[in-house]
Design a protein around this motif. Structure first.
Motif, short mmCIF file in Angstrom:
data_model
loop_
_atom_site.label_atom_id
_atom_site.label_comp_id
_atom_site.label_asym_id
_atom_site.label_seq_id
_atom_site.Cartn_x
_atom_site.Cartn_y
_atom_site.Cartn_z
N THR A 192 -17.77 15.89 82.04
CA THR A 192 -17.21 14.77 81.29
C THR A 192 -15.89 15.17 80.68
N ASP A 193 -14.91 14.28 80.79
CA ASP A 193 -13.63 14.49 80.12
C ASP A 193 -13.79 13.96 78.70
N VAL A 194 -14.24 14.82 77.82
CA VAL A 194 -14.58 14.43 76.46
C VAL A 194 -13.37 13.88 75.71
N ALA A 195 -12.20 14.39 75.98
CA ALA A 195 -10.99 13.94 75.28
C ALA A 195 -10.76 12.44 75.48
N VAL A 196 -11.02 11.94 76.68
CA VAL A 196 -10.85 10.51 76.95
C VAL A 196 -11.85 9.71 76.13
N TRP A 197 -13.10 10.15 76.12
CA TRP A 197 -14.13 9.44 75.35
C TRP A 197 -13.78 9.44 73.87
N ILE A 198 -13.40 10.57 73.32
CA ILE A 198 -13.06 10.66 71.90
C ILE A 198 -11.87 9.77 71.58
N SER A 199 -10.86 9.80 72.42
CA SER A 199 -9.68 8.97 72.19
C SER A 199 -10.05 7.49 72.09
N ILE A 200 -10.80 7.00 73.04
CA ILE A 200 -11.16 5.59 73.05
C ILE A 200 -12.09 5.25 71.89
N MET A 201 -13.08 6.08 71.65
CA MET A 201 -14.05 5.79 70.59
C MET A 201 -13.44 5.87 69.19
N SER A 202 -12.41 6.66 69.03
CA SER A 202 -11.84 6.82 67.69
C SER A 202 -10.61 5.95 67.44
N GLN A 203 -10.01 5.41 68.50
CA GLN A 203 -8.79 4.64 68.30
C GLN A 203 -8.97 3.14 68.42
N ARG A 204 -10.00 2.68 69.09
CA ARG A 204 -10.19 1.25 69.24
C ARG A 204 -10.75 0.67 67.96
N TYR A 218 -15.47 5.36 82.69
CA TYR A 218 -16.21 5.60 83.92
C TYR A 218 -15.64 6.82 84.65
N GLU A 219 -14.32 6.85 84.79
CA GLU A 219 -13.66 7.95 85.50
C GLU A 219 -13.81 9.28 84.75
N ALA A 220 -13.92 9.21 83.43
CA ALA A 220 -14.03 10.42 82.62
C ALA A 220 -15.46 10.92 82.49
N GLY A 221 -16.41 10.14 82.99
CA GLY A 221 -17.81 10.54 82.83
C GLY A 221 -18.65 10.34 84.04
N VAL A 222 -19.02 9.12 84.31
CA VAL A 222 -19.98 8.81 85.37
C VAL A 222 -19.48 9.22 86.74
N GLN A 223 -18.21 8.95 87.01
CA GLN A 223 -17.68 9.17 88.36
C GLN A 223 -17.46 10.64 88.69
N ARG A 224 -17.39 11.49 87.71
CA ARG A 224 -17.06 12.89 87.97
C ARG A 224 -18.17 13.83 87.54
N LYS A 225 -18.09 15.02 88.02
CA LYS A 225 -19.02 16.05 87.57
C LYS A 225 -18.47 16.61 86.26
#
Length: 99
Positions: free
Chosen positions: A78-90, A69-76
Protein backbone atom coordinates in the motif's frame (compact mmCIF):
# COMPACT_ATOMS: atom_id res chain seq x y z
CA UNK A 1 -13.19 12.03 16.00
CA UNK A 2 -10.20 14.07 14.87
CA UNK A 3 -10.69 12.84 11.31
CA UNK A 4 -14.02 14.64 10.99
CA UNK A 5 -12.88 18.01 12.35
CA UNK A 6 -12.29 21.07 10.19
CA UNK A 7 -9.17 23.26 10.45
CA UNK A 8 -10.78 25.68 12.87
CA UNK A 9 -11.84 22.88 15.20
CA UNK A 10 -8.41 21.26 14.99
CA UNK A 11 -6.72 24.55 15.87
CA UNK A 12 -9.03 24.88 18.87
CA UNK A 13 -8.20 21.32 19.97
CA UNK A 14 -4.50 22.15 19.76
CA UNK A 15 -5.00 25.41 21.68
CA UNK A 16 -6.95 23.75 24.48
CA UNK A 17 -4.47 20.87 24.67
CA UNK A 18 -1.59 23.33 25.08
CA UNK A 19 -3.55 25.30 27.67
CA UNK A 20 -4.38 22.18 29.67
CA UNK A 21 -1.10 20.26 29.43
CA UNK A 22 1.42 23.03 28.64
CA UNK A 23 2.68 20.93 25.71
CA UNK A 24 2.35 21.04 21.93
CA UNK A 25 -0.06 18.41 20.62
CA UNK A 26 2.05 17.81 17.50
CA UNK A 27 5.11 16.94 19.60
CA UNK A 28 3.09 14.76 21.94
CA UNK A 29 1.58 12.81 19.04
CA UNK A 30 5.02 12.34 17.50
CA UNK A 31 6.45 11.12 20.81
CA UNK A 32 3.59 8.82 21.79
CA UNK A 33 2.83 7.13 18.48
CA UNK A 34 4.80 5.64 15.63
CA UNK A 35 4.57 4.29 12.13
CA UNK A 36 1.75 5.01 9.72
CA UNK A 37 -0.66 5.82 12.55
CA UNK A 38 1.66 8.59 13.75
CA UNK A 39 1.96 9.92 10.19
CA UNK A 40 -1.82 10.08 9.86
CA UNK A 41 -2.32 11.80 13.22
CA UNK A 42 0.44 14.31 12.51
CA UNK A 43 -1.03 15.06 9.09
CA UNK A 44 -4.40 15.68 10.73
CA UNK A 45 -3.12 18.03 13.43
CA UNK A 46 -1.16 20.07 10.87
CA UNK A 47 -4.54 21.55 9.84
CA UNK A 48 -4.11 21.42 6.07
CA UNK A 49 -7.66 20.32 5.29
CA UNK A 50 -9.55 21.73 2.34
CA UNK A 51 -12.16 24.23 3.46
CA UNK A 52 -15.62 22.67 3.74
CA UNK A 53 -18.04 23.41 0.95
CA UNK A 54 -21.68 22.68 0.21
CA UNK A 55 -20.67 22.02 -3.40
CA UNK A 56 -19.86 18.38 -4.12
CA UNK A 57 -16.91 18.00 -6.50
CA UNK A 58 -17.69 14.68 -8.16
CA UNK A 59 -14.56 14.85 -10.33
CA UNK A 60 -12.40 15.16 -7.20
CA UNK A 61 -14.27 12.27 -5.59
CA UNK A 62 -13.62 10.10 -8.65
CA UNK A 63 -9.96 11.15 -8.71
CA UNK A 64 -9.52 10.38 -5.01
CA UNK A 65 -11.24 7.01 -5.37
CA UNK A 66 -8.98 6.14 -8.30
CA UNK A 67 -5.87 7.22 -6.36
CA UNK A 68 -6.90 5.18 -3.31
CA UNK A 69 -7.56 2.14 -5.49
CA UNK A 70 -4.21 2.49 -7.27
CA UNK A 71 -2.42 3.05 -3.95
CA UNK A 72 -3.91 -0.01 -2.29
CA UNK A 73 -6.17 -2.56 -3.90
CA UNK A 74 -4.58 -2.57 -7.34
CA UNK A 75 -1.01 -3.03 -6.16
CA UNK A 76 0.95 -5.30 -3.91
CA UNK A 77 1.53 -3.36 -0.72
CA UNK A 78 0.00 0.00 0.00
CA UNK A 79 1.18 3.49 -0.82
CA UNK A 80 0.38 4.83 2.63
CA UNK A 81 1.37 8.41 1.74
CA UNK A 82 -1.49 8.64 -0.77
CA UNK A 83 -4.00 7.35 1.77
CA UNK A 84 -2.77 9.72 4.49
CA UNK A 85 -2.81 12.68 2.12
CA UNK A 86 -6.40 12.12 1.06
CA UNK A 87 -7.69 11.21 4.52
CA UNK A 88 -6.08 14.21 6.19
CA UNK A 89 -6.67 16.89 3.55
CA UNK A 90 -10.23 16.34 2.39
CA UNK A 91 -12.91 18.21 4.24
CA UNK A 92 -16.14 16.95 5.65
CA UNK A 93 -19.17 18.86 4.39
CA UNK A 94 -20.82 21.08 6.98
CA UNK A 95 -23.99 19.67 8.55
CA UNK A 96 -27.23 20.61 6.88
CA UNK A 97 -29.06 23.35 8.71
CA UNK A 98 -32.36 22.33 10.16
CA UNK A 99 -35.38 24.35 9.16
Amino acid sequence: MVCSRNNEELLEIKRVYKEMFKKELDKEVAGDTSGDFAKLLLALVQTKRDEPSNVVDYEKIDEDARCLYEAGVQRKGTDVAVWISIMSQRSVPPPAESV
